[in-house]
Every structure is written in C-alpha cells, then in structure tokens.
Design an enzyme around this catalytic site. Structure first.
Site, PDB file in Angstrom:
ATOM      1  N   GLY A   1     165.458 -67.323  41.486  1.00 58.62           N
ATOM      2  CA  GLY A   1     164.168 -66.668  41.491  1.00 58.62           C
ATOM      3  C   GLY A   1     163.947 -65.894  42.784  1.00 58.62           C
ATOM      4  N   CYS A   2     162.977 -65.023  42.769  1.00 60.11           N
ATOM      5  CA  CYS A   2     162.727 -64.154  43.916  1.00 60.11           C
ATOM      6  C   CYS A   2     162.178 -64.959  45.098  1.00 60.11           C
ATOM      7  CB  CYS A   2     161.795 -63.029  43.528  1.00 60.11           C
ATOM      8  SG  CYS A   2     160.348 -63.540  42.578  1.00 60.11           S
TER       9      CYS A   2
END
Lengths: 345, 345, 345, 345
Positions: free
Chosen positions: B148-149
């Site tokens: 995920g970011c």
C-alpha cells in the site's frame, strides 16, 4: 460608534481585519496605515474592499493615531510591534497586538526563541487574548497579545484533557498543518504559487517559534510545566489550520465520556463546536468563520487519544480572534460582527 | 519483449501503470481489461494515452488472459483480486496484485480488518513487494502483493531506526497525509473537486486498514511485535504521500549520526534519497517519480526523532513499485523504465 | 554522446529542460550555469533532480562554455540572451534561445514591442523553431529562436484553416489561458500562492508581447498580413496553455470536413493529436508531455469555427520544443527523449 | 420577520442561500427540504452551518410549505422546478426559482434548448430577476426566474455598449470561465477532484444552454435580435465566473469615454464596480460577495473592445442575486444581508 485604526493593514491579516470590521455595526475604522502603500486607496491595494471602504493608506506616527482612535490593531511583524506599543499606550490607546511580541510572559523565553525584548516590563501587563481561557482578563486590559494561529488551535484542542488530568503531558505530540496565508504576503520564492501548489511539506523542525507559546498555555491549564513536540506543515490551501494532537490517556476514558467532557468544557462558548462521535473536522467547514471545530478519536490498541482541531488561521487564528477581544475590551457582545457562517464550498 | 496485461486498467493506478509501461523498453502491454469500459479505445478513456497505445479495453476472463501474457498486473479492488489470482496462477501467469488481498500474512488479521479471506493458503506464498526489504524473495515468486501507499512510506521511514534499535517501538506515532488520487476514480460526493479543494481533514480514525500492514512490516524489521498509532489525512493535491513519523529515542543519537545510519541503510538503493541535514522532503519533488525522499530531525527537548518521508502514492506507492517488482521478477535491471525525474513544478 | 549546456538553468524552463535531457539517450548535459546559484549543487536547488544529475551550478562565460559544449540552450530573460548569442555563435556553438530575442524577424517590430535590438543582423539568420512549420530550416541552422508558449498553441491551432483559406483572417480572436509557471520563478507578490490560488484573471491587455510573434507566424501561413485580438489569462494550475480561437468561416465547411483537413495537415506529426468529433482538449491530458491536442467546433448559428488547442507551456511551449529542435539540429530522431505520456492525474 | 423556505437545499446553491440568509436581519428560514437528506440535521449535512441553524431537512410537499412560508426559494434542477411552481403560486406563495425553467419567455425556445415546457402560460408572468435591468418588474411579481450565472456576468458586461449602440451585435464573442461549483454537487467522475485539479478545458460547444438566455437579455437591451458565440470553460477554483467579451466598435470610442459610459450606466448600483483604467477583474476579489467587477480594454489595432466581468457564480450568479430579488419583492433594502466584502485570500 467606536473608532479604531489598523496599523500595518497591507498584509493578509490586515485585509481580513478590515473585511470583518466592515461588518461590525458598532465600530468604525478611521485610519489604515502602511509605510509601503501610503497614499494609495485601500480599494486599489485590495480590490475586494473597493466600494466598502473610502479610506487611503496613511503613514501616521502611532502617537498621532492615538488622538483619533480609541483602540488600535497592530498587524506588523514581531519586533516592529514592540517599537510602537509603549507610545500607543502612553497616548491613551488600547492596543490589540497581532504580532508575537507580547505573547510570552517570560522575557528570557522570548529572548531564547526570538531576540532580546525591548520592553520586558509590559510582558506581565499584557493579556494573552484567548477568550475561552482568559476572558475576564481581556475585558479589563489595555494591551492584548493576540494569540498565534497554531497555538489557538492547540490550546482549544487540549485544554479539557489537561484540565481534567486525563492525559500524560509528557506524551503530547502536535502535528499541525497550515494554509499558505500564514506565511504572509511578502514576495518570496518559497511561497510562489508553483512552489506551493501540488506540494506538501513539514518545515521549521525542530524549533518552530510557536512552540513556547503553545507550551506556556498548556502549562497554565495543566498547572505544571508541559513540553511538547510540535511539527508544522504547509498545505496548498489559502486558509486553514488543522492540528492533530496525540497523547496517552492516563485512565480508561471512552470516546463518549471524553466528548461529554469537551461539550461541558465549551458549553456556552460561541465559537467552539464539538463534533459528534465519528466525525472529524475539515478546514473547509470553518473557512472565513471564527469557529474552532474539534473532533476526537480514541485508539484502544495504543490507549492514545487523538484530538483534531480546525480553525481559519486568518479568523480565529488572527483577525477574528482580535475582533472577539475587541468586543470584550469595549464591552460589546462578544460575538458581534463574528457570526458569519463559513464559506463553503 | 515480455508480454504483460493489466486487469482493471480504468482507475488511476491503471492509467499510471500504462504511462510507466509505455516507457519501458523490454515490456509490451498486450491487453488491458475493464468490465465497464470494454470496447472503448484506451485513448478515448484516457486521452493522455492517445497516440501512445493502440489498445481497446477488453472484457477477458483471467484464464484466457494467461495464454497471452507472461505477467499480469491486477489493479482491481480488494476482494475482487482474490477471485482472480488462483486462476491466473493456475494458468501459469505470474501476478503482481496491487490490491490489499495478499499483503497480510495472517488470515485472521485480514479477517479482522477486511473480510474473511477466500484463499488463505496463498497468503504465505505471496511475497510482500517492497524491494528495499524483500528483494530476493520478490525475484523468485510468482505472486507479489504490491504494498500500500501509506505502508511503503512508513516502512522506508522507520526501518533503519527499528533495525538498529534506536527507538522505542511503543512510542511510534505516524501522521500521514495523502493526495486525493489515493481515493480512487469512483464517483463519490466526498471526492468531488469542491469538497476536497481548499479543504484538509483527517479520516479513518482510529482504524484505517493500512494499520496492520504497516505493523506487519515494522514488526518484521524490529524483530518483535510493534503496535502504532496511524492517522491518515486528505490533502488537496493529486499525488503524493507525506508521512511524519514520531518516536522516542532510546539513546542519545545526534542528527548527523542518524543521517549516517540512514545513508548506510539505503546505500546503493536506486530509489531512496536521504536529504542533507536541515532539509525536509516535499511531495512536489517526487511527483511522477519512483523516489522516496527521507528527511530527519531530532528534538533534544523531548528526545524524540521525527522522520518525514515523501513518495508519489501512484508511483512508489503503487504503479512504480509494481514495475520495480516486475523488473525483479523478470530478471531485468531493477530501475528499468523508472529513472524519470519528478515533474516539477 | 552529444554534449550540451544550459545557461540560466535556475528557472522553471531550466529545470524542465534538465528533466527532459536526463531521459535523452544520446545527449549529456556537461554544464549548467546560473549567476545566482553558482557553487550550489543542482540537486540542492532542485531536489527533484537529486540523484539524477551530479552537477554544480557554474558561473561560466559563454565563450568558455563553447569549448565544452556542442550546443547551448539559453534559458535567460530576453535582452540578456542577445548579449550572449553572438559570442556563442562566434565560438562555434549552436544555440537554441528560449527567450524572445530572435523570434521576430523585423527589428522595428521588436523595438516597438520590446526594446531596440542590439544584434539585428542575426534576426534574419535565426530560424523560428516550430518544427511543424519550419522543420527543414531548423535542421540546418546554428541559431534557433524557440517559440513562445502562447504562439506555439495558436500557430498549431490556426495553420490548417489559414493555409486553406477557410477563415477570414480579420475575424480572428484568440482567448488564451496559461498556467502560472509561465510567469517564471522570480519572487513577486502577484504570483504568490494566495494571490493566484482560487483566482482567475485576464492580463496584459490590449498589448501582450506575444501578439506580434503570433501574427508573424499566422501571416506566414496565410500569405498576407494578419492582425488578431489576443487576450491572455492566468489559470491556477502549474502547467498548461489552452487557446480558444474564434474565426468566421469563409464557406460552409462542416465539422467533419474541417477535422479531416486537420488530420491531413498534421498526418505524420509526432506531437499533434487531433481529437475526435465532440471532444475538446484539457491541459491535464498533455501535462508533462510534448503533445499539442486540438479540438474543433463549428457554430452554424454564427458561422464561426472555434479551435481549442492545449499544450504544456513548459514542454511543447518551451523545453520540449527546444529538445525537438535539438534533435533536428543534431540529426537525431525528432521524437527522441520526448515520447513520454502526460502525467495524469 | 419574513418567513422563507428553501426547497432542494442540499446542493451548493442551497448551502450558499442558507449562509447568506443566516446573516439577513429581517428574514427567517423556517424550513429546508431535500428528498435525499430528509430527517438529517442541516448541520450534519453541512457542518459549516452547524451552530448557526437548528433545522432538520424535511420532505414536505410544496402546498404544505406554502402555509408556513411567505416566499420560497426553489433550488432544484430544471424540469423539477416547473412541477412545483404552479402549486406554490396557487397556495399563495411567492417564488424565486433558481432553475432555468422560467428564464426564457418563449416556450418554443425553451423546447429547442431544453424539453417541451409543462407550464408555458407562466413564462410571460415570470420576471427575469436581474435587478440592474428589471428592478421594477421584480418588485411586483410573484414569480422570479433567477438568472443563470454565465448570463448574469455577460448581461452586466455588455448592456452599456448595446444600449448605446457602441458595438456591432453581430460581432459579439463571449469566452466565459467558471469555477467548479457551477457543475453541482452530484457525484460524477468528471467533477472529481483529480479530474478537475490541474486541468482546464472548454465544454458544451457549440450549444451550451445558457446561450439563448444570454441572447434574450442582450436582444432586450439592444432592441433587436442578437446572436452570439458563447464558449464556457471549467476552471479549477471552487467559485467564480470570468466572462471575456469581444465586440467590434462601431465608432472610435476611447477607453476613458467607454469607462465613463459604464460608470454612468451603473451609477448608484450597489453591486456593480467599474474598475479604473488599466485594471482588470479577478474572480478572487469577488469571492463570497454579491459584486460584479467589470474592466475594459480597447484594442486600437483591431478596433475591438474587450469587456471582462467577474462574479461569484454562487452569489451574484445564484444565491446572492436571489436574496437581492427577495429584498425587492419584500420591500426591504435591496442590499440587506448582501454587503459582505469578498473573502480574500
């Protein structure tokens, strides 16, 4: 009509003060000063005020101003303010200083974070103009030190927790984010549109000058010295401060309990709104208004409470709070001229 | 030329993957799929790609795709991905899944933060695709769970401190801010222009789904369970994540010492830049690039270290990292197609 | 590898040139100069270029530079460029001048809109670097006057209509809108974030300096003098120019006919995209790319054609076009280093 | 206190109406309706209004509403309005309709640009609520068709020229730019933050529905049929319309002469500001206010006049104008509740 003047009216705080004062039914602005803009019509420098004021920037000396105005707003940089305040007070003016010059009570602390103070004797007389905490003192004073934008948001966010000893003061971390108007209207590469737009950064670490101001207020309400970590960030919006505050709970307070404590702490306050459970504030919902919106969350995994407070840095963080103080000083209704709803969208 | 396909190419991650893949000299995109856009030319849906690709969105079944492509990028929502991965693997495809479905190794944790998992047997096989930590595992796997970011930025920010036991893990607080593309391309009132512009808010408190993903990686590098406080915020920019991480130092590390440790930890890494003392990152300086910029500050008053990391959420936080993983899986140069400088301003 | 240098690399055009040149496989930047930044590392002034270039700003004299570089990009303000060009040419360098100094062929016109010209004898030698119109001349020249951003968009928008005498030149009105990077990186109040953000205005009326440059090119393609109305506007985006051009049709051309004429006129052009009927360009779809997107509409009620052209002012409007010219001058593939897709979102 | 209601208060026009009405000393909002939000507190749907209103959205029938309110604002989409107006009028309510349903006097024109009209008999009764042109008619009517945002800006920009026959009506070209709130609050991909931000485009060509409304008013003031070219654009700001209007001068009017004509034409108007020579308006200077700022330029080279008008599309272009009309209808001071200065920055 009470007569007031604004010294240093050519910045963002100045134009916001004038916008708000234009809507106040019991006050008239009789003079705006600016060394740089002297001789120019107010509506020429700020086209948003054309047709609303019929004033021209003047280059008046403080003493001369005191003869015309009952109360003066100082919207000049720190260090410049302390050069004008004694003269204004001596001439019988009441003063609301929007700079940092009279916010710290201790001249040694001022010297540590700024420069040596030129009029330290006035530091104890000045009242820190956060009405929610120091309302009575504001009413009677002739010199208000109008709080900084970051400190206003943090003081309102953490006061109920500290007053009720619900958190461990040593664990407080404040992660604040500010709109760009907080950086002022001086021409600098760093605040050019293309440098700020589509960007986001932290700055001023680890010693932003608002830190001792925040700590002074938090220590007041905690009843003992409080030291915090404070990190400001720059957001690509014109207006708004959002402070996300973290602290470890001392007990097992639930979110509904904490929200109740906040609602009681701010009951009757015209400008503090406690959001319902599950809601968090957005600076877009206070833009242009004098409100401080506060939302809470509790993380049972880490036993921390997170308090998020949103204000408009130019209103509750500067000009609006100054008007609120003015209303108190002049014996007017505290919310007079400040009841406007936020501009959304 | 290696043949790859993108499933679910009609979102922001999809268009960014295609932008980056267009510049990769050893890879060809042979198919893009989208149920909603099937039949439409890619350049019609994304005018930025007109004249660059001559593809039309298809509505292909995963198995059929496997015959045409050596490697498939899955850019579909979580839950949808786990419905396609087994079939793709069975058909002999290698898969880089950009959803959250295979990031958590523990099916119970997945069930707690998402829903029950349908293919828990694949969770241990999947490799968490953060090359700076798991490079060798990525090379050999047939299933990469692309990070995920938020977790990417936090893992890179805190790994050197945790590996060297320089901080107390129990004191970690992560205050993250994300650009709006992270919210996806689905039509929702909350992400309309007028709702986001000139606004700023925290959201998802106190249980954002990226929390267990962050904790899993930090626990890995710390060698013991780590629990953190994580607060995401929404910033009015298209791209960018800035994570401001706080932790108490266990010893008396100075800033220069810490910076040295970071420089050594990331020596040779093509996409991590440690900023010089006194500098902090800005998301505008990584926009469109695969870099992660990291800056540090030490607050001697509170004995805390503050680490700030900036990435482009669509590049190092999604599509760029996916290409980096693809390069490793295909035995290509890790930085191939990813050396572009950020677009500033 | 061809060796090139960039003089005046500390502005937005400079940093964009360096971003693009970094991705060009056959060219090396051997020197960047800036009087103000001399001695500073390039990656310190522009963190987006850290880890990509290992250069330091120098304060070199043009003649000295000529010994090291085959071709020089001049990214200095007008008037400054004409003070360097003769020396560079004399030393054997080829020059691409991004200022306005050599764009107008007629010294009298330059004097009327700018100041008297110091080296008028070079005006006829200089080639106006719009490859779509003057490709062959660019190949052979030693001095390219790189076109202005507005003029590039307007020339590409109107050339097919004027060449085919489909419009009355006397009726041309050009309403252009530019992103803020076009205003440069100098510190000015007018381009501060808070002045530009949430604002929109026309400026420079009625005599913006790009007017004679636009008219020179349109007169060229029309084969007779053309005088236009040109109104620039400032848009709160970093990059992008959108020119909306109006003209009265001389005949009864239908939209499909006109689109065909445009498709033929730009057939084979690597950087001009004619949009399908019913579509109009958006600057967001060319951001960071060298494309010019053109869309058309015909209003049967008024018998006017409206042509809308979008470019990135820093790419096709400046640095990208300069690279395109460089490729032609050096005998390289015209699109080398310029095939990147736009960064969307 | 006059009692009013707002039907369809859950869009951007609705929330702006409520913001302005909250500051009006002689009017009370007794009811807000919304089918979708029925049952929700106003301050929950619009946090900016929390603490200001104590209302809950209702799902009332128009007739029932008429018993409670003297005047009703209709902020529903066109076609929906015409289904409610007859009933409201029959029940004795006065109505200000902010949709397009009663703006065009000719049912055939409405049918051509929209759909067939259901209550054409009311079209001649309805008064077009542009006070600067139709003040007296507004005072007496029971049905005001509140003008569109684009048409308001164009009518005010061009009326003095057309009334005095200073331009050739056949040459009028209007290039308008609008902030994104004009697109409404419905969830659509096209108005997502990432689609609009950093973008700029024309749309609706060549037949935007505001065209016949603009032409109707311009024909009125010109005294003969006027046909124009009108191109709307979308600007990445929340609020604001800037209309740049071009026309050929019939005589040799100088800029000072034209400015005098404008000043006389709008002498005494509370909401029209004619800018001094050399100044052009910026939407940032009218944001949140009811002002229309107008600037002029004359291009002697082409003998064209360029008139630029700026309004806030939600205020003078919608809710503010509706209040202005309400004040006239109720016999109140026309500027009551509308004197607020623009919010800058």
């Amino acid at each position: 009509m009470h007569k007031v003047a604004v010294i240093g009216a050519s910045g963002y705080t100045g134009v916001e003060l004038l916008r708000l004062l234009a809507g106040h039914p019991q006050v008239t602005v009789i003079c705006v000063t600016s060394r740089q803009q002297a001789g120019q019509a107010l509506g020429e420098v700020f086209p948003s005020l054309a047709g609303i004021y019929d004033l021209t920037f003047e280059a008046v000396e403080p003493a001369a101003l005191a003869e015309r105005a009952e109360l003066v707003f100082l919207a000049v940089p720190h260090q410049a303010a302390m050069g004008m305040v004694p003269e204004l007070l001596a001439a019988g003016c009441r003063v609301i200083d929007l700079s940092a010059d009279y916010r710290l009570r201790d001249a040694a602390v001022y010297a540590e974070w700024y420069e040596p103070h030129e009029t330290p004797e006035l530091l104890t007389e000045a009242v820190y103009g956060l009405p929610e905490l120091y309302r009575e003192q504001v009413r009677g004073t002739r010199l208000v030190a109008n709080p900084g934008c970051y400190p206003t948001s943090v003081a309102l966010a953490l006061t109920p927790l500290l007053r009720n000893q619900l958190i461990d003061p040593a664990t407080i971390i404040v992660d604040s984010k500010s709109g760009t108007s907080g950086a002022g209207r001086a021409a600098k590469v760093d605040t050019l549109y293309c440098e700020v737009n589509e960007g986001f950064k932290a700055y001023g670490l680890p010693r932003h000058r608002h830190t001792p101001e925040i700590e002074q207020t938090l220590s007041d309400v905690a009843g003992r010295p409080v030291t915090i970590s404070f990190t400001p960030h720059l957001v690509p919006v014109n207006r708004g401060i959002l402070s996300t505050c973290y602290a470890s709970l001392t007990g097992v307070s639930s979110l509904p309990e904490l929200l109740n404590i906040y609602r009681q702490a701010y009951a009757g306050e015209p400008f503090v709104r406690i959001l319902p459970e599950g809601r968090l504030p957005n600076v877009s919902q206070v833009r242009g208004s004098n409100f401080c919106d506060i939302g809470l969350a509790v993380d049972p995994r880490t036993r921390r409470v997170i308090v998020v407070a949103a204000i408009d840095n130019l209103v509750k963080g500067a000009a609006g709070q100054a008007l609120q103080n003015m209303n108190l000083m002049l014996g007017l209704k505290e919310s007079e001229g400040l009841r406007g709803a936020a501009l959304f969208p």
